[in-house]
Write an enzyme that holds these catalytic residues in place. Structure first.
Site, PDB file in Angstrom:
ATOM      1  CG  ASP A 103      -2.000   1.057   1.172  1.00  0.00           C
ATOM      2  OD1 ASP A 103      -2.592   1.314   0.107  1.00  0.00           O
ATOM      3  OD2 ASP A 103      -2.219   1.684   2.226  1.00  0.00           O
ATOM      4  CE1 TYR A 145      -7.385  18.816   0.309  1.00  0.00           C
ATOM      5  CE2 TYR A 145      -5.350  19.651   1.280  1.00  0.00           C
ATOM      6  CZ  TYR A 145      -6.561  19.872   0.640  1.00  0.00           C
ATOM      7  OH  TYR A 145      -6.959  21.165   0.337  1.00  0.00           O
ATOM      8  CG  HIS A 190      -4.709  -3.378   1.848  1.00  0.00           C
ATOM      9  ND1 HIS A 190      -4.442  -2.693   0.691  1.00  0.00           N
ATOM     10  CD2 HIS A 190      -4.583  -2.470   2.855  1.00  0.00           C
ATOM     11  CE1 HIS A 190      -4.181  -1.436   0.966  1.00  0.00           C
ATOM     12  NE2 HIS A 190      -4.255  -1.269   2.274  1.00  0.00           N
TER      13      HIS A 190
END
Length: 384
Positions: free
Chosen positions: A181, A308, A359
């Site tokens: 990830d 973000y 994951h």
């Protein structure tokens, strides 16, 4: 950049406040008659919240975490938390290989601890003493006990901080890197930026380059990219809000432990190799340890920073150091062609598709991951 010892110690009043909020939780009703069809199942969430309030023993979890050696160091103006597990090795055996393990979201350093123990003490886990590692497990910036980086959170920036941690703070000349990830992206940037110091990289979430100008995708590659886009259309709502309105979401999750837990377990169920049955893969206390760490550190909002700032990431340049992939068994990587990864990892020496471990592979299948890491790094120990 010296490191100081650290112990996790949550004040009683913080735990009392958490319990008070949990027992006063207001639950929603399901939007669909099929469990989990519209998100977290309210009944299962209610059961977990009840256990968090009345059955979960944080002090036992805290004591277990503190059996690992924790440290804090200031790097580039920000505090970095990490576990540093030095190898157990008999006299006369080869020097251990330093290895940094990087987690992702919504995860934590806890994901890597079982693997770290196996790597640092191979004899104690039925492996060869010559395969010992000095293991470093940092918390990503803005996660738990690590402060956010100054400036944008990009994978490249974290790789620069990790390089300073490994070479400057800890004094290692050469080291390997592993992650999935976000941690996989950081690991690839370590290999791309520091081929002189990085022995090799090993990832579980394979990179897909977005630059096809020089070489368009093959039919097989395009089929995978189309399937990935279709999957993202059903799974990507969480990402869209964290990328565009992280502070709005964080305001809710920082005030409601039940909401925080719901946000976390939605992804633990969807992305892990649990077949849709959350508690077939995750025992309750493991889930609640992670949730409690996010809650008591108040860092769910700062963990969104990397979403973000995601548009500020650039494609990873060619990684020329030896590389390995143990492919995560999760929907996002179903059918991923090796050729896509080889566009970036130009010296891909190990490609494995074990078909188990999603994951959070290091957390889900620690023995598998430890074996894969030993296998890949074994011939690289004498290089350089």
């Amino acid at each position: 950049m010296t490191a100081t010892a650290f112990r996790i110690s949550v004040p009683d009043d913080v735990l009392d406040d958490l319990r008070s909020r949990l027992v006063r939780t207001r639950f929603t009703t399901a939007s669909d008659t099929t469990a989990w069809a519209a998100g977290v199942d309210p009944g299962q969430l209610r059961d977990l919240v009840d256990h968090w309030a009345h059955g979960f023993d944080w002090r036992a979890a805290e004591a277990a975490l503190n059996t690992f050696p924790h440290y804090l160091a200031e790097i580039a103006g920000a505090r970095v938390h990490f576990v540093h597990l030095r190898a157990e090795r008999p006299a006369g055996t080869p020097a251990p290989l330093p290895l940094v393990l990087t987690h992702g979201w919504p995860s934590s350093f806890v994901e890597m601890l079982a693997v770290a123990r196996r790597l640092a003490d191979p004899v104690g886990h039925g492996a060869d003493a010559a395969d010992a590692f000095d293991v470093v497990v940092p918390s990503l910036p803005g996660f738990l006990y690590s402060e956010p980086v100054r400036g944008p959170f990009t994978r490249r920036r974290v790789a620069e901080v990790w390089h300073a941690l490994m070479t400057g703070t800890l004094g290692y000349d050469r080291f390997g890197a592993f992650g999935g990830d976000i941690g996989g992206g950081v690991t690839q940037w370590l290999g791309a930026l520091y081929p002189g110091e990085v022995t090799g990289i090993h990832i579980t979430s394979a990179v897909v380059t977005t630059d096809f100008r020089d070489q368009p995708p093959t039919a097989e590659e395009q089929a995978y990219l189309d399937a990935l886009a279709a999957y993202d259309a059903t799974d990507g709502g969480y990402s869209e809000i964290m990328c565009t309105r992280p502070d709005t979401l964080a305001a809710a999750l920082a005030d409601s432990p039940a909401g925080l837990l719901a946000w976390i377990i939605d992804k633990y169920r969807e992305w892990s190799d649990c077949g849709g049955d959350l508690e077939s893969q995750w025992d309750r206390d493991t889930i609640l340890t992670v949730a409690t760490l996010y809650w008591v550190t108040g860092t769910i909002g700062s963990s969104f920073q990397q979403y973000y700032h995601y548009p500020l990431n650039r494609p990873v340049p060619a990684v020329t150091v030896p590389a390995a992939v143990t492919l995560s068994h999760e929907p996002a990587y179903a059918g991923l062609p090796r050729s896509l990864t080889e566009r970036v990892l130009t010296d891909l020496r190990h490609w494995s598709t074990p078909g188990r471990g999603g994951h959070f592979m290091a957390h889900e299948e620690p023995e598998q991951v430890a074996d894969e890491l030993r296998t890949f790094f074994r011939p690289l120990r004498s290089d350089g």
